[in-house]
Structure formats: C-alpha cells, structure tokens
Scaffold this motif. Structure first.
Motif, PDB file in Angstrom:
ATOM      1  N   UNK A   1       0.819  -1.218   0.000  1.00  0.00           N
ATOM      2  CA  UNK A   1       0.000   0.000   0.000  1.00  0.00           C
ATOM      3  C   UNK A   1       0.854   1.269   0.000  1.00  0.00           C
ATOM      4  N   UNK A   2       1.893   1.254  -0.784  1.00  0.00           N
ATOM      5  CA  UNK A   2       2.797   2.404  -0.843  1.00  0.00           C
ATOM      6  C   UNK A   2       2.097   3.635  -1.417  1.00  0.00           C
ATOM      7  N   UNK A   3       1.082   3.420  -2.223  1.00  0.00           N
ATOM      8  CA  UNK A   3       0.402   4.538  -2.879  1.00  0.00           C
ATOM      9  C   UNK A   3      -0.488   5.326  -1.932  1.00  0.00           C
ATOM     10  N   UNK A   4      -1.056   4.646  -0.946  1.00  0.00           N
ATOM     11  CA  UNK A   4      -1.965   5.307  -0.007  1.00  0.00           C
ATOM     12  C   UNK A   4      -1.303   5.591   1.331  1.00  0.00           C
TER      13      UNK A   4
ATOM     14  N   UNK B   1       2.545  -1.803  -4.574  1.00  0.00           N
ATOM     15  CA  UNK B   1       1.485  -2.077  -3.610  1.00  0.00           C
ATOM     16  C   UNK B   1       0.453  -0.974  -3.628  1.00  0.00           C
ATOM     17  N   UNK B   2      -0.840  -1.351  -3.756  1.00  0.00           N
ATOM     18  CA  UNK B   2      -1.890  -0.342  -3.915  1.00  0.00           C
ATOM     19  C   UNK B   2      -3.236  -0.930  -3.524  1.00  0.00           C
TER      20      UNK B   2
ATOM     21  N   UNK C   1      -3.680  -4.911  -2.702  1.00  0.00           N
ATOM     22  CA  UNK C   1      -3.176  -5.547  -3.923  1.00  0.00           C
ATOM     23  C   UNK C   1      -1.742  -5.149  -4.265  1.00  0.00           C
ATOM     24  N   UNK C   2      -1.179  -5.935  -5.173  1.00  0.00           N
ATOM     25  CA  UNK C   2       0.110  -5.625  -5.787  1.00  0.00           C
ATOM     26  C   UNK C   2      -0.022  -5.901  -7.285  1.00  0.00           C
TER      27      UNK C   2
ATOM     28  N   UNK D   1      -2.395  -8.728 -11.360  1.00  0.00           N
ATOM     29  CA  UNK D   1      -2.607  -8.195 -10.011  1.00  0.00           C
ATOM     30  C   UNK D   1      -2.757  -9.337  -9.023  1.00  0.00           C
ATOM     31  N   UNK D   2      -2.043  -9.219  -7.912  1.00  0.00           N
ATOM     32  CA  UNK D   2      -2.191 -10.160  -6.806  1.00  0.00           C
ATOM     33  C   UNK D   2      -2.969  -9.465  -5.697  1.00  0.00           C
TER      34      UNK D   2
END
Length: 541
Positions: A45-48, A87-88, A99-100, A111-112
């Motif tokens: 979750x690097x984006x958020x 990661x997002x 997800x990744x 997408x995983x």
C-alpha cells in the motif's frame, strides 16, 4: 550473465498524500531506470500509505487513487525496460482489495490480491478488504516470480498458493510495524517460506512513523536456505538493487547477519526518534513543547525530541513550586542549556496558592487534590503556550505510570503525543544510560536519584508503587505475555503485590481511555490493540 536486477524502494509514504506518494514512486522509477534495474518492488500500500483506515470508506479517496495509478502506468511508457511491482488498493466489482500489480510499458500485466487479512493487534483489514486466494506468477528473463503481501508470509496455509508452481523467487510487499524483536521474527517466517518453496525471498518493507505505528524498514533478500544476500537500512528510506542469477542455486553474495546487531536500547531509541519526527513533520507542527520537571522522564523526552527535530524546534518549560527541589531546577536548566533549546522557567507558587485559597474557602480540600492541582496548573500553562505558538505538547509519562494510573488526568497527561507511552520505567533508565554512552547529556544525578513527582515534600514514587523492576515485570507478564494472576505469582512475585498491581491496572482504564496517542514499541501497547472496557468488574485475582 543474463541476471535479473531487482531493486527495492524502501519508501516512507504519508497516509492520504496520494499525489506525494506517487511522485516519490516516480523518483525511484527514474533512479531504477538509470541503474538498469529490471524489476522495482515497493512496500505494501505504498500509494496510499499504511494503514489508510476509514479513508478506504470514502469513494472520493478511491477515485483519486485510481486516477494517479493510471497516470503512473502511462508514465511507464517512457521506461520500456522496467517492470514495477507496486502495492496499492484495487477496487473491482464493488469490492476492495489490498493488492500488488505488475506494471510494464503502460500495461497492468497482472494483479495479486492479499490472501491473509490480519484482524488482530493493530490490524483490522477485514473491515475494509476482501481476501482472494489466487497466486500471481510472472517471469522476467525466464526467472519465475511469485507474489505475497505481508500477512500471507506469516501463515503456513499461504504455502498452498505456490507449492506446486516451482517459483524461483518469492516477492513479498510489506508494511510490517516495529516492536522489540520484530525483525528477527520477520527473518524466521521468511526463511521458513524460502525453505518450504525452495526459493529466494525478496522482502520489501515500509519505513516511517504513522500515528502510533512505526515501520522500521530493514528490507532484505535471502536465499532458499536463509542466507542474507542483501540487507537494507533501518529507520530511513533506502534504495538498492541485487542481481539475481538466471539459474537456480548459483553462487551469490552471502552477508554475515551478525555483522552489526543493533541493541534493544538502540532500536527503541531510533524508533521513538523516527516516530516523533514523522508525527511532527507529517502533521506540519512547527515544533514541540515539553514541560521539564528535573526528573528522568521529561529529561529523556527532551533529548529524544532534540535528536528527532533539532534544538531549534524544541522548547522546554520548567514550572517549579515550593515542593520542587533545588537540584531539579538546576538539572532542568543544565539539560536545556546543554541541548541549546529555548528554555523558560515559570514559578507557579502564586497560582498554586490562589487555587488552594479559593477552593479551601468553598469546600473541604483533600491532600491528593492539592497535589494534582499543581499538575493541572502546569498543563494549563503548557497548553496556553501551545495555543500561542502552535507547538505540539509532548506528554512525558511512561508505560508503568499509565498502567497503574500514577498520572494526573488533565495534568501531566495533557499533550498531543505521549512519547514514552509504551516505554516501561526500567527501560527509561536503560535508554538514558545508553544515550549518555553515546555522548554524556543527561545529568548523572537525574538518573541516580530516586524518582519523585515532587508534589509534596519528601515524596517518592515507591511510597505508592512497588519497586519499578518488580512492577514492570508484573505488568510485562500480564500485558505482553497475557499471563494470569496465578501464573504471575508462580514467577515468585508476592501475591498481594500482584493483586494490587492488577487492581491498579483495571481501575485506571478510564485514564488510559483519554490518553494521547503514542508510539508502539512493545508487542502490546496501550493503543488501538488495547481494547479493555472501561466499565468492567472483572479482576483476575
């Protein structure tokens, strides 16, 4: 040799700063491209930022995120040799996933979605996300990769995802919060999975402070028998890459894991520094304000604050009364001078006498109330200064005091960040000695003298509490080890002392319910994972 160059961007994301997080990812994409990296891996979750909590319930947040993810994917058209595993959050058919996704040349190749959703301790991912039991396998230069996300690695049932697929490298994206000993636990679960799957493990962890959570970084790459091939920095952002040979069991660099083992005191110190620094900077406070007492807790908090923010961003205030000893006043002034922080001394005797006279003239006034009014006068003054200059008041009470209620509601508990909230008193002493070993800052008698609140003459903490080494062990066994009353007594503790400590713990729950947020450094802190009811008649005795 046609190796696969894999890089980890150990990123300090800011929760909710979607644009800022994506810009930071883009910077690392450019660095990766310059270094001829084949695959760039980010944390979970690097984006958020992690954890986004109830932001995930806002459709506008999800829409904004999707916009920037598409934007980043399009930018990758300019980096056609680079794959990015990011990661997002992923929204599909009304469901939200942790997800990744593998991005390449403007396409999402796959997408995983996280299989194991943690719902214990500080985690409540089942509140937001849907689980999906489906592997994701991809290849780069004929090297076969599988993907997991954080908790997947900790559960043996996740082995089923890849045990028949013969992957050569497992990549796991993580936002794994720190507590004492956590790094070794991560290594154990990673090496176990590496052994089960007979593959390398690439472990990409987040770094930075997020409210009570601390992400310590320390990403790594290990081979199938648990040897470290690459280690990343702790406590700060880091970027590096490693060349994975294109055939299994080739000779690669092995790092000695014992080369630089960080002491517990060093870990805790760095965790507290990072947590305070990020809480202040990410929330745009202009600095911090600390009420000094001449005692060890406030002294330690002041030194941590200076290490975290620099002297120019730290202000200290001493507020003595007739009960404050000369050595407390001297030591507070000396410490502030050594640290070169802004320092003010405000004698509150006149205010204290005024309060005492007004209340005594109207009603019977207990000795305990007279003691606590001093802490509340100090709290009012600190908050008045904070309201004026915007600086964040740091609460300096420790875990032992908070556990037993040896603190004043709306007094010394006042503040916006409880820096030592998860630090036992015995650890406070250890940290002070450790920091003085780096360079002597805290006056020696602050460490050596008996702890006292100095709210009356000849007062010591041990007038009302057991010795701290006894108290802290009882609390540790009950809080972190989750032992029963009888089990704690079996460790050799006096039955009446244990009974008294556990009663104090229960009775002070209403105070903890109103305490400031503070950094988590143990396996069970008085934060979001401590959910005992305030109205509660059960007592384990």
């Amino acid at each position: 040799m046609n190796n696969v160059r894999i890089a980890i961007a150990q990123i300090n994301s800011v929760v909710g700063d979607i644009e800022g997080n994506f810009n930071k990812i883009l910077d690392y994409i450019k660095i990766s491209n310059d270094n001829k990296v084949d695959l760039l891996v980010t944390p979970e979750l690097v984006t958020t930022g992690y954890p986004p909590c109830d932001l995930l319930l806002r459709s506008s947040f999800i829409d904004e995120h999707s916009k920037y993810l598409n934007y980043l994917n399009n930018i990758l058209l300019d980096f056609d040799n680079l794959f990015v595993l990011i990661g997002h959050i992923h929204y599909e058919s009304g469901l939200l996933y942790n997800a990744a996704s593998l991005l390449h040349n403007g396409n999402i190749l796959g997408t995983y979605c996280k299989y194991q959703l943690p719902n214990y301790s500080v985690f409540d991912e089942k509140r937001y996300f849907t689980s999906q039991k489906k592997p994701f396998v991809f290849s780069i230069k004929n090297k076969v990769f599988g993907v997991m996300i954080c908790e997947d690695l900790w559960q043996e049932s996740s082995l089923e995802l890849y045990k028949e697929l013969e992957i050569e490298t497992l990549i796991t994206l993580n936002a794994s919060p720190f507590y004492i000993g956590k790094d070794h636990e991560r290594y154990l679960v990673s090496s176990r999975m590496a052994s089960y799957l007979d593959c390398m493990v690439v472990y990409a962890n987040a770094v930075g402070g997020q409210d009570e959570l601390i992400f310590d970084g320390g990403s790594f790459i290990i081979d199938s028998i648990g040897n470290y091939n690459k280690r990343f920095s702790f406590w700060k952002e880091d970027f590096s890459y490693f060349d994975i040979p294109n055939f299994k069991n080739s000779s690669v660099n092995i790092i000695n894991d014992n080369s630089d083992i960080e002491s517990i005191e060093s870990q805790v110190w760095n965790a507290l520094v990072l947590s305070l620094r990020n809480y202040v900077t990410k929330n745009s406070f202009p600095g911090v304000l600390i009420g000094l007492s001449g005692g060890i807790d406030s002294a330690l908090a002041l030194v941590i604050a200076v290490d975290a923010l620099g002297s120019s961003n730290v202000q200290a205030v001493m507020m003595p009364t007739c009960y404050t000893s000369d050595i407390s006043i001297q030591d507070a002034s000396l410490l502030a001078d050594v640290l070169n922080v802004e320092y003010t001394s405000i004698n509150i005797n006149e205010l204290l006498y005024l309060y005492n006279n007004i209340i005594s003239s109207k009603m019977e006034y207990s000795d305990l109330a007279k003691e606590n009014i001093q802490a509340r006068i100090r709290a009012n003054l600190l908050m008045a200064i904070s309201n004026t200059n915007g600086k964040l008041v740091i609460t300096t009470g420790n875990k032992s005091e908070l556990a037993t209620g040896y603190c004043t509601l709306y007094g010394d508990m006042v503040g916006g960040f409880a820096l030592l909230k998860d630090v036992y008193k015995t650890m406070v002493y250890k940290l002070a000695k450790w920091r003085n070993n780096q360079n002597h800052i805290i006056p020696e008698r602050v460490i050596l003298r008996a702890p006292t609140a100095e709210l009356r003459f000849d007062q010591n903490d041990q007038d009302v509490l057991p010795p701290y080494d006894v108290l802290d062990e009882i609390l540790y066994l009950y809080i972190e080890q989750n032992l029963t009353f009888q089990q704690i007594v079996s460790y050799g503790h006096d039955i009446e002392v244990v009974r008294r400590v556990l009663k104090l713990l229960r009775l002070s729950e209403y105070k903890r319910g109103q305490s400031s947020i503070g950094p988590k450094i143990t396996s069970c802190s008085f934060g979001s994972e401590w959910r005992y009811p305030i109205t509660n008649k059960f007592l384990d005795n």
